[in-house]
Design a protein around this motif. Sequence first.
Motif, PDB file in Angstrom:
ATOM      1  N   ALA A 168      50.579  25.450 -23.119  1.00  0.00           N
ATOM      2  CA  ALA A 168      49.411  25.313 -23.990  1.00  0.00           C
ATOM      3  C   ALA A 168      48.828  26.704 -24.241  1.00  0.00           C
ATOM      4  O   ALA A 168      49.035  27.635 -23.453  1.00  0.00           O
ATOM      5  CB  ALA A 168      48.369  24.419 -23.335  1.00  0.00           C
ATOM      6  N   SER A 169      48.080  26.827 -25.302  1.00  0.00           N
ATOM      7  CA  SER A 169      47.473  28.119 -25.620  1.00  0.00           C
ATOM      8  C   SER A 169      46.505  28.532 -24.517  1.00  0.00           C
ATOM      9  O   SER A 169      45.958  27.688 -23.791  1.00  0.00           O
ATOM     10  CB  SER A 169      46.741  28.044 -26.953  1.00  0.00           C
ATOM     11  N   GLU A 170      46.267  29.818 -24.422  1.00  0.00           N
ATOM     12  CA  GLU A 170      45.334  30.326 -23.424  1.00  0.00           C
ATOM     13  C   GLU A 170      43.940  29.735 -23.654  1.00  0.00           C
ATOM     14  O   GLU A 170      43.256  29.363 -22.707  1.00  0.00           O
ATOM     15  CB  GLU A 170      45.262  31.850 -23.489  1.00  0.00           C
ATOM     16  N   ARG A 171      43.562  29.598 -24.905  1.00  0.00           N
ATOM     17  CA  ARG A 171      42.252  29.022 -25.227  1.00  0.00           C
ATOM     18  C   ARG A 171      42.158  27.580 -24.722  1.00  0.00           C
ATOM     19  O   ARG A 171      41.142  27.186 -24.136  1.00  0.00           O
ATOM     20  CB  ARG A 171      42.021  29.072 -26.729  1.00  0.00           C
ATOM     21  N   ALA A 172      43.202  26.788 -24.951  1.00  0.00           N
ATOM     22  CA  ALA A 172      43.197  25.396 -24.487  1.00  0.00           C
ATOM     23  C   ALA A 172      43.119  25.339 -22.973  1.00  0.00           C
ATOM     24  O   ALA A 172      42.357  24.532 -22.409  1.00  0.00           O
ATOM     25  CB  ALA A 172      44.442  24.666 -24.983  1.00  0.00           C
ATOM     26  N   ARG A 173      43.877  26.188 -22.287  1.00  0.00           N
ATOM     27  CA  ARG A 173      43.859  26.203 -20.816  1.00  0.00           C
ATOM     28  C   ARG A 173      42.471  26.592 -20.293  1.00  0.00           C
ATOM     29  O   ARG A 173      41.952  25.967 -19.373  1.00  0.00           O
ATOM     30  CB  ARG A 173      44.929  27.148 -20.278  1.00  0.00           C
ATOM     31  N   GLU A 174      41.870  27.623 -20.895  1.00  0.00           N
ATOM     32  CA  GLU A 174      40.560  28.075 -20.448  1.00  0.00           C
ATOM     33  C   GLU A 174      39.477  27.029 -20.707  1.00  0.00           C
ATOM     34  O   GLU A 174      38.631  26.781 -19.857  1.00  0.00           O
ATOM     35  CB  GLU A 174      40.192  29.387 -21.145  1.00  0.00           C
ATOM     36  N   THR A 175      39.515  26.426 -21.893  1.00  0.00           N
ATOM     37  CA  THR A 175      38.521  25.412 -22.242  1.00  0.00           C
ATOM     38  C   THR A 175      38.609  24.218 -21.309  1.00  0.00           C
ATOM     39  O   THR A 175      37.588  23.733 -20.800  1.00  0.00           O
ATOM     40  CB  THR A 175      38.719  24.960 -23.707  1.00  0.00           C
ATOM     41  N   LEU A 176      39.818  23.743 -21.062  1.00  0.00           N
ATOM     42  CA  LEU A 176      39.977  22.577 -20.198  1.00  0.00           C
ATOM     43  C   LEU A 176      39.620  22.916 -18.754  1.00  0.00           C
ATOM     44  O   LEU A 176      39.031  22.101 -18.050  1.00  0.00           O
ATOM     45  CB  LEU A 176      41.402  22.030 -20.305  1.00  0.00           C
ATOM     46  N   SER A 177      39.957  24.118 -18.326  1.00  0.00           N
ATOM     47  CA  SER A 177      39.614  24.545 -16.970  1.00  0.00           C
ATOM     48  C   SER A 177      38.096  24.573 -16.779  1.00  0.00           C
ATOM     49  O   SER A 177      37.576  24.096 -15.764  1.00  0.00           O
ATOM     50  CB  SER A 177      40.210  25.929 -16.703  1.00  0.00           C
ATOM     51  N   LYS A 178      37.386  25.094 -17.755  1.00  0.00           N
ATOM     52  CA  LYS A 178      35.919  25.141 -17.688  1.00  0.00           C
ATOM     53  C   LYS A 178      35.336  23.727 -17.650  1.00  0.00           C
ATOM     54  O   LYS A 178      34.458  23.428 -16.839  1.00  0.00           O
ATOM     55  CB  LYS A 178      35.370  25.898 -18.891  1.00  0.00           C
ATOM     56  N   THR A 179      35.847  22.864 -18.514  1.00  0.00           N
ATOM     57  CA  THR A 179      35.389  21.474 -18.555  1.00  0.00           C
ATOM     58  C   THR A 179      35.629  20.788 -17.214  1.00  0.00           C
ATOM     59  O   THR A 179      34.748  20.093 -16.692  1.00  0.00           O
ATOM     60  CB  THR A 179      36.099  20.702 -19.675  1.00  0.00           C
ATOM     61  N   ALA A 180      36.807  20.979 -16.654  1.00  0.00           N
ATOM     62  CA  ALA A 180      37.156  20.349 -15.378  1.00  0.00           C
ATOM     63  C   ALA A 180      36.216  20.820 -14.269  1.00  0.00           C
ATOM     64  O   ALA A 180      35.742  20.007 -13.467  1.00  0.00           O
ATOM     65  CB  ALA A 180      38.610  20.648 -15.025  1.00  0.00           C
ATOM     66  N   ARG A 181      35.944  22.111 -14.228  1.00  0.00           N
ATOM     67  CA  ARG A 181      35.027  22.642 -13.200  1.00  0.00           C
ATOM     68  C   ARG A 181      33.619  22.084 -13.374  1.00  0.00           C
ATOM     69  O   ARG A 181      32.998  21.650 -12.412  1.00  0.00           O
ATOM     70  CB  ARG A 181      34.982  24.172 -13.265  1.00  0.00           C
ATOM     71  N   GLU A 182      33.128  22.085 -14.605  1.00  0.00           N
ATOM     72  CA  GLU A 182      31.765  21.625 -14.875  1.00  0.00           C
ATOM     73  C   GLU A 182      31.582  20.142 -14.554  1.00  0.00           C
ATOM     74  O   GLU A 182      30.517  19.723 -14.108  1.00  0.00           O
ATOM     75  CB  GLU A 182      31.402  21.869 -16.339  1.00  0.00           C
ATOM     76  N   ARG A 183      32.621  19.358 -14.799  1.00  0.00           N
ATOM     77  CA  ARG A 183      32.529  17.906 -14.599  1.00  0.00           C
ATOM     78  C   ARG A 183      33.131  17.444 -13.276  1.00  0.00           C
ATOM     79  O   ARG A 183      33.170  16.255 -12.983  1.00  0.00           O
ATOM     80  CB  ARG A 183      33.260  17.179 -15.736  1.00  0.00           C
TER      81      ARG A 183
END
Length: 75
Positions: free
Chosen positions: A20-35
Motif C-alpha cells: 500500500a502507499s506510504e500515505r495509506a499505511r501512515e493514515t491507517l496506522s494513526k487511525t489504529a493508534r487513536e482508536r
Amino acid sequence: ALRKAVASGQAAALIVASDASERARETLSKTARERDIPLYTLLTKEALGRCLGREYRATAALLDTGFARGLEELL
C-alpha cells in the motif's frame, strides 16, 4: 466501508497491504493508534483484494471479533 466501520466502532482489526502507499499505511496506522484497534500489515494489494472478492484492496477492516482474535493468535 472501512471508515464507516472505524467510525461506528465495529472494526475489530485493520489490515493494510504490504505494498500500500506510504500515505495509506501512515493514515491507517494513526487511525489504529487513536482508536486502539489492532493493525496488521499483510499480503499484497492483489492478494488482499482476492480474499475480499475484489481486483485489489490496499486496506480492510475486520468486523468479526472472533476472526480478528484468531488472526492475532496466528500471527
